[in-house]
Write a protein that holds these residues in place. Structure first.
Motif, PDB file in Angstrom:
ATOM      1  N   ASN A  29       0.843  -1.205   0.000  1.00 63.85           N
ATOM      2  CA  ASN A  29       0.000   0.000   0.000  1.00 63.85           C
ATOM      3  C   ASN A  29       0.873   1.248   0.000  1.00 63.85           C
ATOM      4  N   TRP A  31       1.231   3.665   1.926  1.00 67.28           N
ATOM      5  CA  TRP A  31       1.874   4.011   3.197  1.00 67.28           C
ATOM      6  C   TRP A  31       3.196   3.252   3.333  1.00 67.28           C
ATOM      7  N   ARG A  32       3.173   1.971   3.071  1.00 71.15           N
ATOM      8  CA  ARG A  32       4.367   1.114   3.189  1.00 71.15           C
ATOM      9  C   ARG A  32       5.433   1.598   2.197  1.00 71.15           C
ATOM     10  N   ASP A 105       7.244   2.691  13.687  1.00 69.50           N
ATOM     11  CA  ASP A 105       5.895   2.667  13.103  1.00 69.50           C
ATOM     12  C   ASP A 105       4.959   1.686  13.791  1.00 69.50           C
ATOM     13  N   ARG A 106       5.411   0.536  14.226  1.00 72.69           N
ATOM     14  CA  ARG A 106       4.604  -0.390  15.023  1.00 72.69           C
ATOM     15  C   ARG A 106       5.487  -0.911  16.156  1.00 72.69           C
ATOM     16  N   PHE A 127      -1.303   5.498  18.619  1.00 74.68           N
ATOM     17  CA  PHE A 127      -2.448   4.952  17.902  1.00 74.68           C
ATOM     18  C   PHE A 127      -3.738   5.045  18.720  1.00 74.68           C
ATOM     19  N   PRO A 160      -1.025  -0.984  15.753  1.00 71.16           N
ATOM     20  CA  PRO A 160      -1.979   0.043  15.318  1.00 71.16           C
ATOM     21  C   PRO A 160      -3.423  -0.455  15.315  1.00 71.16           C
ATOM     22  N   ARG A 164      -5.827   1.494  17.729  1.00 72.18           N
ATOM     23  CA  ARG A 164      -6.818   2.343  17.062  1.00 72.18           C
ATOM     24  C   ARG A 164      -8.232   1.879  17.427  1.00 72.18           C
ATOM     25  N   PHE A 188      -5.609  -3.834   6.607  1.00 74.35           N
ATOM     26  CA  PHE A 188      -5.051  -2.560   6.116  1.00 74.35           C
ATOM     27  C   PHE A 188      -5.040  -2.494   4.580  1.00 74.35           C
ATOM     28  N   ASN A 214      -7.342   2.483   8.427  1.00 73.05           N
ATOM     29  CA  ASN A 214      -6.447   3.202   7.503  1.00 73.05           C
ATOM     30  C   ASN A 214      -7.175   3.601   6.230  1.00 73.05           C
ATOM     31  N   ASP A 242      -4.432   7.954   8.395  1.00 75.70           N
ATOM     32  CA  ASP A 242      -3.200   7.934   7.600  1.00 75.70           C
ATOM     33  C   ASP A 242      -2.913   9.282   6.963  1.00 75.70           C
ATOM     34  N   SER A 262      -1.081   9.773  10.080  1.00 77.74           N
ATOM     35  CA  SER A 262      -0.144   8.813  10.670  1.00 77.74           C
ATOM     36  C   SER A 262       1.049   8.789   9.718  1.00 77.74           C
TER      37      SER A 262
HETATM   38  C1  GZL Z   1       1.002   2.907  11.082  1.00 84.63           C
HETATM   39  C2  GZL Z   1       1.244   1.743  10.130  1.00 84.63           C
HETATM   40  C3  GZL Z   1      -0.013   1.319   9.423  1.00 84.63           C
HETATM   41  C4  GZL Z   1      -0.647   2.381   8.535  1.00 84.63           C
HETATM   42  C5  GZL Z   1      -1.255   1.516   7.496  1.00 84.63           C
HETATM   43  O1  GZL Z   1       2.232   3.244  11.694  1.00 84.63           O
HETATM   44  O2  GZL Z   1       1.742   0.623  10.848  1.00 84.63           O
HETATM   45  O3  GZL Z   1       0.335   0.229   8.554  1.00 84.63           O
HETATM   46  O4  GZL Z   1      -1.588   3.167   9.222  1.00 84.63           O
HETATM   47  C6  GZL Z   1      -0.101   0.560   7.232  1.00 84.63           C
HETATM   48  O5  GZL Z   1      -1.659   2.186   6.335  1.00 84.63           O
HETATM   49  O6  GZL Z   1      -0.500  -0.579   6.548  1.00 84.63           O
END
Ligand code: GZL
Length: 307
Positions: A29, A31-32, A105-106, A127, A160, A164, A188, A214, A242, A262
Protein backbone atom coordinates in the motif's frame (compact mmCIF):
# COMPACT_ATOMS: atom_id res chain seq x y z
CA UNK A 1 14.19 3.85 31.64
CA UNK A 2 16.74 4.54 34.36
CA UNK A 3 20.45 4.88 33.55
CA UNK A 4 21.00 1.43 35.01
CA UNK A 5 18.48 0.01 32.53
CA UNK A 6 20.18 1.87 29.68
CA UNK A 7 23.35 -0.04 30.56
CA UNK A 8 21.58 -3.17 29.28
CA UNK A 9 21.43 -1.77 25.76
CA UNK A 10 24.14 -2.62 23.22
CA UNK A 11 26.54 0.25 22.43
CA UNK A 12 26.82 1.96 19.04
CA UNK A 13 30.14 3.61 18.24
CA UNK A 14 30.25 6.86 16.30
CA UNK A 15 31.60 6.33 12.78
CA UNK A 16 31.21 7.67 9.23
CA UNK A 17 29.41 4.65 7.77
CA UNK A 18 26.95 2.29 9.43
CA UNK A 19 25.68 -1.03 8.14
CA UNK A 20 21.95 -0.56 8.73
CA UNK A 21 19.16 -3.14 8.47
CA UNK A 22 15.61 -2.13 7.58
CA UNK A 23 13.33 -5.20 7.63
CA UNK A 24 10.08 -4.01 6.00
CA UNK A 25 6.95 -6.13 6.51
CA UNK A 26 5.26 -5.61 3.09
CA UNK A 27 4.88 -3.15 0.22
CA UNK A 28 1.19 -3.57 -0.55
CA UNK A 29 0.00 0.00 0.00
CA UNK A 30 1.08 3.62 -0.51
CA UNK A 31 1.87 4.01 3.20
CA UNK A 32 4.37 1.11 3.19
CA UNK A 33 5.95 2.29 -0.07
CA UNK A 34 6.34 5.83 1.32
CA UNK A 35 7.96 4.52 4.51
CA UNK A 36 10.46 2.36 2.63
CA UNK A 37 11.29 5.24 0.26
CA UNK A 38 11.87 7.48 3.29
CA UNK A 39 14.60 5.11 4.55
CA UNK A 40 16.26 4.85 1.14
CA UNK A 41 16.15 8.62 0.69
CA UNK A 42 17.83 9.12 4.08
CA UNK A 43 20.59 6.52 3.69
CA UNK A 44 23.24 8.53 1.85
CA UNK A 45 22.95 11.65 4.00
CA UNK A 46 23.02 9.58 7.18
CA UNK A 47 26.01 7.42 6.22
CA UNK A 48 23.98 4.23 5.98
CA UNK A 49 24.96 1.21 3.92
CA UNK A 50 21.31 0.10 3.92
CA UNK A 51 20.25 -3.53 3.78
CA UNK A 52 16.49 -3.41 3.12
CA UNK A 53 14.26 -6.50 2.93
CA UNK A 54 10.52 -6.99 2.30
CA UNK A 55 8.63 -9.79 4.05
CA UNK A 56 5.63 -9.65 1.65
CA UNK A 57 3.14 -9.70 4.52
CA UNK A 58 4.63 -12.68 6.38
CA UNK A 59 5.66 -12.17 10.02
CA UNK A 60 7.66 -15.40 9.83
CA UNK A 61 9.60 -14.15 6.82
CA UNK A 62 10.18 -10.82 8.58
CA UNK A 63 11.83 -12.76 11.44
CA UNK A 64 13.92 -14.71 8.92
CA UNK A 65 14.94 -11.47 7.20
CA UNK A 66 16.20 -10.11 10.53
CA UNK A 67 18.14 -13.35 11.09
CA UNK A 68 19.91 -12.91 7.78
CA UNK A 69 20.73 -9.27 8.53
CA UNK A 70 22.24 -10.29 11.87
CA UNK A 71 24.35 -12.88 10.02
CA UNK A 72 25.51 -10.14 7.66
CA UNK A 73 26.79 -8.15 10.63
CA UNK A 74 24.60 -5.04 10.72
CA UNK A 75 25.46 -2.28 13.21
CA UNK A 76 21.85 -1.11 13.76
CA UNK A 77 18.39 -2.54 13.10
CA UNK A 78 15.25 -0.55 12.25
CA UNK A 79 12.23 -2.86 12.47
CA UNK A 80 8.50 -2.17 11.82
CA UNK A 81 7.11 -5.36 13.46
CA UNK A 82 4.10 -6.55 11.46
CA UNK A 83 2.43 -8.13 14.50
CA UNK A 84 3.04 -7.63 18.22
CA UNK A 85 3.85 -11.21 19.24
CA UNK A 86 5.42 -13.09 16.25
CA UNK A 87 8.19 -10.48 15.92
CA UNK A 88 9.41 -10.86 19.53
CA UNK A 89 12.03 -13.50 18.49
CA UNK A 90 13.54 -11.01 16.00
CA UNK A 91 13.90 -8.37 18.73
CA UNK A 92 15.45 -10.89 21.15
CA UNK A 93 17.89 -12.27 18.55
CA UNK A 94 19.10 -8.78 17.65
CA UNK A 95 19.50 -8.03 21.37
CA UNK A 96 21.46 -11.25 21.89
CA UNK A 97 23.69 -10.33 18.95
CA UNK A 98 24.43 -6.95 20.58
CA UNK A 99 22.71 -4.98 17.79
CA UNK A 100 20.88 -1.80 18.90
CA UNK A 101 17.32 -2.05 17.60
CA UNK A 102 14.79 0.72 17.04
CA UNK A 103 11.17 -0.28 16.45
CA UNK A 104 9.56 2.08 13.93
CA UNK A 105 5.89 2.67 13.10
CA UNK A 106 4.60 -0.39 15.02
CA UNK A 107 5.65 -1.97 18.31
CA UNK A 108 5.75 -5.38 19.96
CA UNK A 109 3.99 -6.80 23.01
CA UNK A 110 5.35 -4.65 25.89
CA UNK A 111 4.74 -7.44 28.40
CA UNK A 112 7.58 -9.38 26.79
CA UNK A 113 10.00 -7.06 25.01
CA UNK A 114 10.73 -3.73 26.68
CA UNK A 115 12.17 -0.44 25.39
CA UNK A 116 15.37 0.50 27.20
CA UNK A 117 16.08 -3.19 27.79
CA UNK A 118 15.44 -5.41 24.73
CA UNK A 119 15.33 -2.62 22.16
CA UNK A 120 16.35 1.03 22.39
CA UNK A 121 13.03 2.76 21.67
CA UNK A 122 9.76 2.82 19.71
CA UNK A 123 9.60 5.60 17.13
CA UNK A 124 5.99 6.12 16.15
CA UNK A 125 2.54 7.64 16.52
CA UNK A 126 0.12 7.32 19.41
CA UNK A 127 -2.45 4.95 17.90
CA UNK A 128 -4.81 5.14 20.88
CA UNK A 129 -4.86 8.92 20.46
CA UNK A 130 -5.49 8.52 16.71
CA UNK A 131 -8.54 6.33 17.42
CA UNK A 132 -9.69 8.78 20.07
CA UNK A 133 -9.36 11.74 17.68
CA UNK A 134 -11.31 9.91 14.98
CA UNK A 135 -14.11 9.34 17.52
CA UNK A 136 -13.99 12.95 18.74
CA UNK A 137 -14.32 14.26 15.18
CA UNK A 138 -17.29 11.94 14.59
CA UNK A 139 -19.06 13.00 17.80
CA UNK A 140 -18.53 16.68 16.94
CA UNK A 141 -19.55 16.46 13.27
CA UNK A 142 -22.15 13.71 12.96
CA UNK A 143 -25.53 15.32 12.29
CA UNK A 144 -27.85 12.31 12.54
CA UNK A 145 -29.52 11.17 15.75
CA UNK A 146 -28.38 7.53 15.45
CA UNK A 147 -24.92 6.45 14.25
CA UNK A 148 -24.77 2.80 13.12
CA UNK A 149 -21.01 2.12 12.91
CA UNK A 150 -19.10 -0.52 10.95
CA UNK A 151 -15.41 -0.70 11.94
CA UNK A 152 -12.74 -1.96 9.50
CA UNK A 153 -9.79 -3.12 11.60
CA UNK A 154 -6.17 -3.20 10.54
CA UNK A 155 -3.90 -6.24 10.52
CA UNK A 156 -4.92 -8.65 13.30
CA UNK A 157 -2.40 -8.59 16.14
CA UNK A 158 -0.67 -5.41 15.01
CA UNK A 159 -0.20 -2.56 17.50
CA UNK A 160 -1.98 0.04 15.32
CA UNK A 161 -5.03 -2.21 14.91
CA UNK A 162 -5.19 -3.01 18.64
CA UNK A 163 -4.75 0.58 19.74
CA UNK A 164 -6.82 2.34 17.06
CA UNK A 165 -9.68 0.05 18.07
CA UNK A 166 -9.19 0.71 21.79
CA UNK A 167 -8.91 4.48 21.35
CA UNK A 168 -12.03 4.70 19.19
CA UNK A 169 -14.22 2.20 21.06
CA UNK A 170 -13.47 3.72 24.48
CA UNK A 171 -14.22 7.26 23.28
CA UNK A 172 -17.39 6.50 21.29
CA UNK A 173 -18.87 4.53 24.22
CA UNK A 174 -19.48 7.89 25.91
CA UNK A 175 -22.01 8.95 23.26
CA UNK A 176 -25.19 6.86 23.22
CA UNK A 177 -26.13 8.07 19.74
CA UNK A 178 -23.60 5.55 18.39
CA UNK A 179 -23.58 1.77 18.15
CA UNK A 180 -20.76 -0.34 16.63
CA UNK A 181 -22.70 -3.14 14.93
CA UNK A 182 -19.70 -4.88 13.32
CA UNK A 183 -15.91 -4.78 13.59
CA UNK A 184 -13.81 -6.89 11.22
CA UNK A 185 -10.26 -6.88 9.83
CA UNK A 186 -9.52 -5.73 6.31
CA UNK A 187 -5.77 -6.23 6.95
CA UNK A 188 -5.05 -2.56 6.12
CA UNK A 189 -5.68 -3.50 2.44
CA UNK A 190 -7.91 -1.63 -0.05
CA UNK A 191 -9.41 -4.63 -1.83
CA UNK A 192 -10.05 -6.67 1.30
CA UNK A 193 -11.55 -3.55 2.87
CA UNK A 194 -13.92 -3.32 -0.08
CA UNK A 195 -14.86 -7.01 0.15
CA UNK A 196 -15.45 -6.84 3.91
CA UNK A 197 -17.55 -3.69 3.50
CA UNK A 198 -19.69 -5.42 0.84
CA UNK A 199 -20.36 -8.30 3.24
CA UNK A 200 -21.07 -6.06 6.23
CA UNK A 201 -23.36 -3.88 4.11
CA UNK A 202 -25.50 -6.97 3.39
CA UNK A 203 -25.74 -7.73 7.11
CA UNK A 204 -26.20 -4.10 8.17
CA UNK A 205 -28.00 -2.13 5.40
CA UNK A 206 -28.73 0.63 7.94
CA UNK A 207 -25.01 1.42 8.44
CA UNK A 208 -24.39 5.18 8.23
CA UNK A 209 -20.84 5.45 9.69
CA UNK A 210 -17.65 3.65 8.66
CA UNK A 211 -14.53 3.86 10.86
CA UNK A 212 -11.52 2.47 8.98
CA UNK A 213 -8.14 1.96 10.70
CA UNK A 214 -6.45 3.20 7.50
CA UNK A 215 -7.22 5.12 4.33
CA UNK A 216 -6.68 2.14 2.01
CA UNK A 217 -9.58 0.28 3.65
CA UNK A 218 -11.63 3.49 3.77
CA UNK A 219 -11.20 3.93 0.00
CA UNK A 220 -12.21 0.28 -0.49
CA UNK A 221 -15.28 0.85 1.68
CA UNK A 222 -16.23 3.93 -0.38
CA UNK A 223 -16.04 1.77 -3.53
CA UNK A 224 -18.30 -0.87 -1.95
CA UNK A 225 -20.81 1.73 -0.76
CA UNK A 226 -20.99 3.43 -4.16
CA UNK A 227 -21.42 0.04 -5.90
CA UNK A 228 -24.41 -0.49 -3.60
CA UNK A 229 -25.94 2.86 -4.55
CA UNK A 230 -25.00 4.61 -1.29
CA UNK A 231 -23.57 8.14 -1.25
CA UNK A 232 -20.45 8.30 0.99
CA UNK A 233 -20.24 11.77 2.53
CA UNK A 234 -24.01 12.23 2.24
CA UNK A 235 -25.79 9.16 3.65
CA UNK A 236 -22.66 7.51 5.16
CA UNK A 237 -19.95 9.27 7.20
CA UNK A 238 -16.41 7.94 6.63
CA UNK A 239 -13.70 8.47 9.28
CA UNK A 240 -10.18 7.17 8.72
CA UNK A 241 -6.46 7.39 9.56
CA UNK A 242 -3.20 7.93 7.60
CA UNK A 243 -3.50 10.98 5.28
CA UNK A 244 -2.75 9.42 1.88
CA UNK A 245 -3.24 11.38 -1.33
CA UNK A 246 -6.32 9.34 -2.29
CA UNK A 247 -7.87 10.01 1.12
CA UNK A 248 -7.24 13.76 0.88
CA UNK A 249 -8.83 13.72 -2.59
CA UNK A 250 -11.84 11.81 -1.20
CA UNK A 251 -12.18 14.50 1.49
CA UNK A 252 -11.98 17.26 -1.16
CA UNK A 253 -14.63 15.35 -3.17
CA UNK A 254 -16.87 15.28 -0.09
CA UNK A 255 -16.82 11.48 0.23
CA UNK A 256 -14.66 11.19 3.38
CA UNK A 257 -15.11 13.31 6.51
CA UNK A 258 -11.72 13.10 8.20
CA UNK A 259 -8.39 11.30 8.19
CA UNK A 260 -6.10 11.52 11.23
CA UNK A 261 -2.50 11.74 10.02
CA UNK A 262 -0.14 8.81 10.67
CA UNK A 263 3.11 9.87 9.05
CA UNK A 264 5.12 7.22 7.13
CA UNK A 265 8.21 9.42 6.77
CA UNK A 266 10.42 7.74 9.36
CA UNK A 267 13.80 8.02 7.61
CA UNK A 268 14.94 11.40 8.96
CA UNK A 269 13.72 10.63 12.49
CA UNK A 270 15.51 7.26 12.43
CA UNK A 271 18.74 9.00 11.39
CA UNK A 272 18.45 11.66 14.09
CA UNK A 273 17.73 9.16 16.89
CA UNK A 274 20.48 6.77 15.78
CA UNK A 275 23.07 9.56 15.80
CA UNK A 276 21.98 10.73 19.23
CA UNK A 277 22.27 7.16 20.50
CA UNK A 278 25.76 6.80 19.00
CA UNK A 279 26.71 10.08 20.71
CA UNK A 280 25.77 8.54 24.06
CA UNK A 281 22.54 10.46 24.59
CA UNK A 282 19.74 8.75 26.51
CA UNK A 283 16.85 8.03 24.11
CA UNK A 284 13.27 8.16 25.47
CA UNK A 285 11.59 4.76 25.42
CA UNK A 286 8.94 6.24 23.08
CA UNK A 287 9.98 8.84 20.51
CA UNK A 288 6.46 10.02 19.78
CA UNK A 289 5.47 11.29 16.33
CA UNK A 290 2.89 14.12 16.48
CA UNK A 291 0.11 13.84 13.91
CA UNK A 292 -2.16 16.44 12.32
CA UNK A 293 -5.81 15.96 11.31
CA UNK A 294 -7.13 16.50 7.77
CA UNK A 295 -10.69 17.61 6.96
CA UNK A 296 -12.38 19.60 4.19
CA UNK A 297 -10.94 22.72 5.84
CA UNK A 298 -7.29 21.83 5.08
CA UNK A 299 -7.10 18.75 2.78
CA UNK A 300 -6.42 20.87 -0.32
CA UNK A 301 -3.53 22.62 1.48
CA UNK A 302 -1.74 19.31 2.12
CA UNK A 303 -2.49 17.12 -0.89
CA UNK A 304 0.72 18.15 -2.68
CA UNK A 305 2.89 16.75 0.16
CA UNK A 306 0.81 13.55 0.39
CA UNK A 307 1.93 10.11 -0.85
C1 GZL B 1 1.00 2.91 11.08
C2 GZL B 1 1.24 1.74 10.13
C3 GZL B 1 -0.01 1.32 9.42
C4 GZL B 1 -0.65 2.38 8.54
C5 GZL B 1 -1.25 1.52 7.50
O1 GZL B 1 2.23 3.24 11.69
O2 GZL B 1 1.74 0.62 10.85
O3 GZL B 1 0.34 0.23 8.55
O4 GZL B 1 -1.59 3.17 9.22
C6 GZL B 1 -0.10 0.56 7.23
O5 GZL B 1 -1.66 2.19 6.34
O6 GZL B 1 -0.50 -0.58 6.55
Amino acid sequence: GTTAMAQDLPPLEQKDRYKVGFAQMESNNPWRIAETKSFHDTAEACGWDLIATDAAGSAAKQVADVDSMIAQGIDVLFLPPREEKPLIPAVMKARAAGIPTFLVDRSVDPAVAKPGEHFVAFLGSDFIDQGNRAAQWLMENFEGDKGIIVQLEGTTGSSPANDRKKGFDDAIAADDRFEIVASQTGDFARDLGRQVMETLLQAHPDVNVVYAHNDEMAIGAIQALELAGRKPGEDVTIVSIDGTRDALQAIIDGKMGVTVESSPFFGPLACEVMKKYAAGETIPEWVKVEDRIFTKDNAADHIDEAY
